[in-house]
Design a protein around this motif. Structure first.
Motif, mmCIF file in Angstrom:
data_model
loop_
_atom_site.group_PDB
_atom_site.id
_atom_site.type_symbol
_atom_site.label_atom_id
_atom_site.label_comp_id
_atom_site.label_asym_id
_atom_site.label_seq_id
_atom_site.Cartn_x
_atom_site.Cartn_y
_atom_site.Cartn_z
ATOM 1 N N LEU A 81 -1.953 -2.082 1.118
ATOM 2 C CA LEU A 81 -0.757 -2.811 1.557
ATOM 3 C C LEU A 81 -0.345 -2.311 2.943
ATOM 4 O O LEU A 81 -0.616 -1.170 3.280
ATOM 5 C CB LEU A 81 0.378 -2.577 0.559
ATOM 6 N N PRO A 82 0.305 -3.105 3.762
ATOM 7 C CA PRO A 82 0.878 -4.415 3.431
ATOM 8 C C PRO A 82 -0.102 -5.578 3.565
ATOM 9 O O PRO A 82 0.272 -6.705 3.276
ATOM 10 C CB PRO A 82 1.990 -4.550 4.479
ATOM 11 N N GLU A 83 -1.334 -5.355 3.990
ATOM 12 C CA GLU A 83 -2.210 -6.485 4.278
ATOM 13 C C GLU A 83 -2.822 -7.136 3.041
ATOM 14 O O GLU A 83 -3.508 -8.141 3.147
ATOM 15 C CB GLU A 83 -3.296 -6.087 5.264
ATOM 16 N N GLU A 84 -2.592 -6.508 1.857
ATOM 17 C CA GLU A 84 -3.101 -7.068 0.603
ATOM 18 C C GLU A 84 -4.605 -7.254 0.631
ATOM 19 O O GLU A 84 -5.123 -8.336 0.364
ATOM 20 C CB GLU A 84 -2.396 -8.387 0.250
ATOM 21 N N TRP A 103 -8.019 -6.133 -1.117
ATOM 22 C CA TRP A 103 -8.446 -5.613 -2.424
ATOM 23 C C TRP A 103 -9.887 -5.139 -2.355
ATOM 24 O O TRP A 103 -10.756 -5.837 -1.807
ATOM 25 C CB TRP A 103 -8.385 -6.721 -3.471
ATOM 26 N N LEU A 129 -5.913 -1.405 -3.910
ATOM 27 C CA LEU A 129 -5.182 -2.427 -3.153
ATOM 28 C C LEU A 129 -4.534 -1.772 -1.945
ATOM 29 O O LEU A 129 -3.781 -0.798 -2.078
ATOM 30 C CB LEU A 129 -4.111 -3.058 -4.055
#
Ligand code: FES
Length: 97
Positions: free
Chosen positions: A59-62, A64, A57
């Motif tokens: 982050l911060p863009e999430e 996956w 994962l």
């Protein structure tokens, strides 16, 4: 887990049991070998997607990634972490249509 204060991005690599059985240790090591400036690599507890791993994962863009192999990490590091373009073909379809 770090607080991310000095990082623009964090990469969580699940190291819980199911992902480890699927090769997550090698994936974590491959990310740690990349040393992308401003990107923190973190070992993560279960990301709630067991069986689809190794799960990664960003982050911060999430963003996956599922079923990540160690030999795919270079592409993620180069295209996503350095150039800001997620590797579409490798995204986890459940969260990215
Ligand atoms: S063990 Fe990795 S998502 Fe659950």
């Amino acid at each position: 887990m770090g607080n991310g204060a000095n990082f623009r991005q964090r990469v969580l690599v699940c190291q819980n049991r199911t992902c480890r059985k699927q090769g997550a240790r090698k994936v974590l090591a491959a990310f740690q070998a990349q040393l992308v400036p401003g990107v923190e690599i973190e070992s993560s507890s279960c990301l709630g997607q067991c069986g689809m791993g190794p799960m990664v994962l960003v982050l911060p863009e999430e963003v996956w990634y599922c079923g990540v192999r160690a030999d795919e990490v270079l592409a993620i590091a180069q295209r996503h972490l350095r150039e800001g373009k997620p590797v579409t073909a490798m995204l986890y379809k459940k969260f990215h249509h």
